[in-house]
Design an enzyme around this catalytic site. Structure first.
Site, PDB file in Angstrom:
ATOM      1  N   GLY A 133       7.235  -1.543   5.867  1.00 19.63           N
ATOM      2  CA  GLY A 133       8.640  -1.935   5.832  1.00 19.63           C
ATOM      3  C   GLY A 133       9.585  -1.006   6.547  1.00 19.63           C
ATOM      4  N   GLU A 134      10.760  -1.536   6.839  1.00 24.79           N
ATOM      5  CA  GLU A 134      11.836  -0.774   7.473  1.00 24.79           C
ATOM      6  C   GLU A 134      12.815  -0.381   6.362  1.00 24.79           C
ATOM      7  OE1 GLU A 134      12.894   0.645  10.354  1.00 24.79           O
ATOM      8  OE2 GLU A 134      14.707   1.065   9.220  1.00 24.79           O
TER       9      GLU A 134
ATOM     10  N   SER B 156      11.991   7.034   7.698  1.00 24.38           N
ATOM     11  CA  SER B 156      11.669   6.747   9.100  1.00 24.38           C
ATOM     12  C   SER B 156      12.205   5.364   9.440  1.00 24.38           C
ATOM     13  CB  SER B 156      10.149   6.792   9.274  1.00 24.38           C
ATOM     14  OG  SER B 156       9.786   6.387  10.563  1.00 24.38           O
TER      15      SER B 156
ATOM     16  N   CYS C 169       7.137  -5.010  15.079  1.00 21.41           N
ATOM     17  CA  CYS C 169       6.743  -4.107  16.174  1.00 21.41           C
ATOM     18  C   CYS C 169       5.312  -4.464  16.585  1.00 21.41           C
ATOM     19  CB  CYS C 169       6.824  -2.656  15.723  1.00 21.41           C
ATOM     20  SG  CYS C 169       8.477  -2.205  15.192  1.00 21.41           S
TER      21      CYS C 169
ATOM     22  N   CYS D 296       2.083  -2.454  15.156  1.00 17.00           N
ATOM     23  CA  CYS D 296       2.031  -2.089  13.732  1.00 17.00           C
ATOM     24  C   CYS D 296       1.370  -3.190  12.909  1.00 17.00           C
ATOM     25  CB  CYS D 296       3.456  -1.829  13.245  1.00 17.00           C
ATOM     26  SG  CYS D 296       3.573  -1.543  11.471  1.00 17.00           S
TER      27      CYS D 296
ATOM     28  N   CYS E 112       7.265  -6.683   6.932  1.00  9.87           N
ATOM     29  CA  CYS E 112       8.413  -6.135   7.659  1.00  9.87           C
ATOM     30  C   CYS E 112       8.912  -7.187   8.642  1.00  9.87           C
ATOM     31  CB  CYS E 112       8.002  -4.863   8.404  1.00  9.87           C
ATOM     32  SG  CYS E 112       9.377  -4.062   9.243  1.00  9.87           S
TER      33      CYS E 112
ATOM     34  N   SER F  80      11.852   6.305  15.143  1.00  8.47           N
ATOM     35  CA  SER F  80      10.671   5.924  15.928  1.00  8.47           C
ATOM     36  C   SER F  80      11.134   5.610  17.344  1.00  8.47           C
ATOM     37  CB  SER F  80      10.005   4.692  15.305  1.00  8.47           C
ATOM     38  OG  SER F  80       9.531   5.012  14.029  1.00  8.47           O
ATOM     39  N   LEU F  81      10.841   6.513  18.259  1.00 10.32           N
ATOM     40  CA  LEU F  81      11.358   6.389  19.628  1.00 10.32           C
ATOM     41  C   LEU F  81      10.355   5.624  20.497  1.00 10.32           C
ATOM     42  CD1 LEU F  81      13.641   7.343  21.546  1.00 10.32           C
ATOM     43  CD2 LEU F  81      12.278   9.390  21.988  1.00 10.32           C
TER      44      LEU F  81
ATOM     45  N   CYS G 202       3.438   8.686   1.055  1.00 12.57           N
ATOM     46  CA  CYS G 202       3.981   7.752   2.036  1.00 12.57           C
ATOM     47  C   CYS G 202       4.233   6.435   1.296  1.00 12.57           C
ATOM     48  CB  CYS G 202       2.964   7.594   3.163  1.00 12.57           C
ATOM     49  SG  CYS G 202       3.458   6.407   4.394  1.00 12.57           S
TER      50      CYS G 202
ATOM     51  N   CYS H  97      -0.699   6.036   9.622  1.00 13.78           N
ATOM     52  CA  CYS H  97       0.560   5.409  10.048  1.00 13.78           C
ATOM     53  C   CYS H  97       0.319   4.064  10.701  1.00 13.78           C
ATOM     54  CB  CYS H  97       1.221   6.280  11.101  1.00 13.78           C
ATOM     55  SG  CYS H  97       2.428   7.382  10.458  1.00 13.78           S
TER      56      CYS H  97
ATOM     57  N   GLU I 268       0.834  -1.194   0.000  1.00 13.93           N
ATOM     58  CA  GLU I 268       0.000   0.000   0.000  1.00 13.93           C
ATOM     59  C   GLU I 268       0.880   1.261   0.000  1.00 13.93           C
ATOM     60  OE1 GLU I 268      -4.123  -1.363   2.012  1.00 13.93           O
ATOM     61  OE2 GLU I 268      -2.537  -0.904   3.430  1.00 13.93           O
TER      62      GLU I 268
ATOM     63  N   ASN J   6      -2.919   4.431  15.942  1.00 12.04           N
ATOM     64  CA  ASN J   6      -4.000   4.153  14.992  1.00 12.04           C
ATOM     65  C   ASN J   6      -4.385   2.687  15.099  1.00 12.04           C
ATOM     66  OD1 ASN J   6      -4.079   6.770  13.724  1.00 12.04           O
ATOM     67  ND2 ASN J   6      -2.122   6.245  12.784  1.00 12.04           N
TER      68      ASN J   6
HETATM   69  C1  LIG Z   1       4.912   2.179   9.523  1.00 12.43           C
HETATM   70  S1  LIG Z   1       6.423   2.847  10.050  1.00 12.43           S
HETATM   71  C2  LIG Z   1       7.472   2.655   8.627  1.00 12.43           C
HETATM   72  C3  LIG Z   1       8.860   3.211   8.838  1.00 12.43           C
HETATM   73  C4  LIG Z   1       9.771   2.442   9.773  1.00 12.43           C
HETATM   74  N1  LIG Z   1       9.658   1.052   9.618  1.00 12.43           N
HETATM   75  C5  LIG Z   1       9.563   2.850  11.219  1.00 12.43           C
HETATM   76  O1  LIG Z   1       9.131   2.006  12.003  1.00 12.43           O
HETATM   77  O2  LIG Z   1       9.882   3.979  11.552  1.00 12.43           O
HETATM   78  C6  LIG Z   1       6.125   4.633  10.062  1.00 12.43           C
HETATM   79  C7  LIG Z   1       5.713   5.179  11.428  1.00 12.43           C
HETATM   80  O3  LIG Z   1       4.427   4.661  11.779  1.00 12.43           O
HETATM   81  C8  LIG Z   1       4.454   4.326  13.146  1.00 12.43           C
HETATM   82  N2  LIG Z   1       3.398   3.368  13.418  1.00 12.43           N
HETATM   83  C9  LIG Z   1       3.411   2.037  13.231  1.00 12.43           C
HETATM   84  N3  LIG Z   1       2.242   1.489  13.618  1.00 12.43           N
HETATM   85  C10 LIG Z   1       1.467   2.513  14.043  1.00 12.43           C
HETATM   86  C11 LIG Z   1       0.126   2.597  14.548  1.00 12.43           C
HETATM   87  N4  LIG Z   1      -0.630   1.517  14.663  1.00 12.43           N
HETATM   88  N5  LIG Z   1      -0.350   3.814  14.881  1.00 12.43           N
HETATM   89  C12 LIG Z   1       0.405   4.926  14.717  1.00 12.43           C
HETATM   90  N6  LIG Z   1       1.674   4.912  14.246  1.00 12.43           N
HETATM   91  C13 LIG Z   1       2.195   3.714  13.921  1.00 12.43           C
HETATM   92  C14 LIG Z   1       5.836   3.756  13.312  1.00 12.43           C
HETATM   93  O4  LIG Z   1       6.231   3.624  14.646  1.00 12.43           O
HETATM   94  C15 LIG Z   1       6.655   4.780  12.561  1.00 12.43           C
HETATM   95  O5  LIG Z   1       6.965   5.881  13.391  1.00 12.43           O
HETATM   96  S1  SF4 Z   2       6.658   0.095  12.738  1.00 11.40           S
HETATM   97 FE1  SF4 Z   2       8.108   0.110  11.042  1.00 11.40          FE
HETATM   98  S2  SF4 Z   2       9.707  -1.300  11.677  1.00 11.40           S
HETATM   99 FE2  SF4 Z   2       7.987  -1.701  13.005  1.00 11.40          FE
HETATM  100  S3  SF4 Z   2       6.880  -3.396  12.019  1.00 11.40           S
HETATM  101 FE3  SF4 Z   2       5.942  -1.465  11.316  1.00 11.40          FE
HETATM  102  S4  SF4 Z   2       6.981  -0.989   9.436  1.00 11.40           S
HETATM  103 FE4  SF4 Z   2       8.235  -2.493  10.499  1.00 11.40          FE
END
Ligand SMILES: C[S@@+](CC[C@H](N)C(=O)[O-])C[C@H]1O[C@@H](n2cnc3c(N)ncnc32)[C@H](O)[C@@H]1O
Ligand code: SF4
Length: 346
Positions: free
Chosen positions: A163-164, A195, A114, A117, A110, A218-219, A103, A337, A90, A294
């Site tokens: 993805g990362e 990110s 996490c 996510c 991935c 992503s902290l 985006c 996100c 997507e 989210n």
């Molecule tokens: C989907 S990640 C992709 C980039 C990278 N993998 C990362 O983790 O930073 C982009 C951002 O979305 C955040 N994210 C992931 N799942 C989320 C959720 N369910 N609600 C809000 N933000 C989320 C991640 O922590 C990150 O800061």
């Molecule tokens: S937040 Fe980023 S690193 Fe973590 S599972 Fe989702 S896409 Fe992968």
């Protein structure tokens, strides 16, 4: 066998043309044609005859197939793209003031898993190639020009889809080089943000190889036990090491380090969490983007109330840390996100 034109940077294409003894103007003309003029058919204008023949024999111009499009009321657009092996990702267009941020996804699924996510629940299927990353941009741009010609400008690219990105460094780096090429899309490096969940080997390569492109880390918590639960790679690359590395800004850069802080109800959203974060970041050249969680089907986590997010920000403000609350867009179509997924069967 033909290879995709969209996998080549300009210097790579110039080298291929030079090896064939073809006029050196060809690659620049092709970049201009496909990226600036947004043409999808092979370039024939101003290209020498033998270059046209070489291109026809050796390059393909296929782009990912657009499987579905969802538009939300706030004008966010979510695309599901399908690749040649039927895997899907997507991509999201996020509107702001009549322009868009795109985006982009860098992997199918991935590996980081996490816990908050939706993409992480898929596991890693495979990395995307450079042309599959570029293809998301070009196809989204094409859709925009056809459907919203009055405001079809994509001004920013964020690698915040599936993805990362630093785990697929080579393909992402090449895609960024193509996005930045003057003959092509001509984006400025600060218009691209990668990110990362804190994948340290990738951060090391970023600093050495493309430091001008923005990084957001992503902290989500500076407390080890909490971050371990949220982002399992924290056990391998601890947050202190990631922060130290990210905050050593590459020479010549004045911009802040961006930290994303995902807020989850009753997990990392207390006053104490805010004070610990504030103390850890006070006085540093950093900027915090607060992201309310989210939700997605099957998750154990919940989003805090907006007044709780505001309150958390007020505490960070008291430490004089510039903090913005990221406005959630597209969540009613699962385009916000962390809500992206390749579909149930993929
Ligand atoms: C989907 S990640 C992709 C980039 C990278 N993998 C990362 O983790 O930073 C982009 C951002 O979305 C955040 N994210 C992931 N799942 C989320 C959720 N369910 N609600 C809000 N933000 C989320 C991640 O922590 C990150 O800061
Ligand atoms: S937040 Fe980023 S690193 Fe973590 S599972 Fe989702 S896409 Fe992968």
């Amino acid at each position: 066998m033909r290879t995709s034109f969209y996998q080549y940077t300009l210097p790579e294409l110039q080298e291929l043309f030079a090896l064939q003894g073809l006029p050196s103007s060809g690659p620049g003309l092709m970049f201009n044609w496909h990226y600036k003029k947004r043409k999808t058919e092979p370039c024939v204008i101003d290209l020498a005859k033998k270059s046209i023949a070489y291109v026809a024999e050796n390059f393909s111009f296929d782009l990912p197939t657009l499987d579905t499009v969802h538009e939300s009321q706030d004008k966010t657009v979510k695309f599901l793209f399908k690749f040649k092996d039927d895997l899907k990702v997507e991509t999201v267009l996020i509107p702001f003031n009549g322009k868009y941020t795109i985006c982009i996804s860098s992997q199918v699924g991935c590996a980081m898993k996490c816990s908050f996510c939706h993409t992480g629940t898929q596991g890693l299927k495979r990395n995307l190639s450079t042309e599959e990353i570029i293809g998301q941009f070009l196809e989204a741009q094409r859709w925009l020009s056809a459907n919203r010609p009055e405001d079809d400008r994509i001004l920013n690219i964020v690698f915040m889809g599936q993805g990362e990105p630093l785990h697929n460094f080579d393909a992402v780096k090449k895609a960024c080089e193509i996005f930045l090429t003057q003959h092509g899309l001509s984006l400025a490096p600060h218009k691209i943000t990668i990110s990362t969940a804190g994948y340290l080997p990738g951060l090391q390569r970023w600093k050495a190889e493309m430091p001008k492109v923005n990084i957001a880390v992503s902290l989500h918590s500076v407390i080890k036990e909490k971050r371990d639960k949220l982002i399992p790679i924290n056990q391998r690359y601890p947050v202190e090491d990631v922060m130290k590395f990210a905050e050593e800004i590459p020479e010549g850069r004045t911009r802040f380090v961006t930290y994303e802080y995902l807020m989850i109800k009753n997990f990392n959203d207390s006053d104490e969490d805010a004070h610990i974060t504030g103390r850890a970041l006070a006085g540093k050249n950093v900027y915090i983007s607060l992201i309310p969680f989210n939700p997605f089907p099957g998750t154990e986590y919940e989003r805090p109330e907006m007044h709780e997010v505001d309150h958390f920000k007020t505490i960070l403000d008291s430490y004089k840390i510039p903090t913005l609350i990221r406005k959630t867009k597209g969540d009613e179509i699962l385009a916000a996100c962390g809500q992206l997924h390749s579909g149930k069967n993929k």
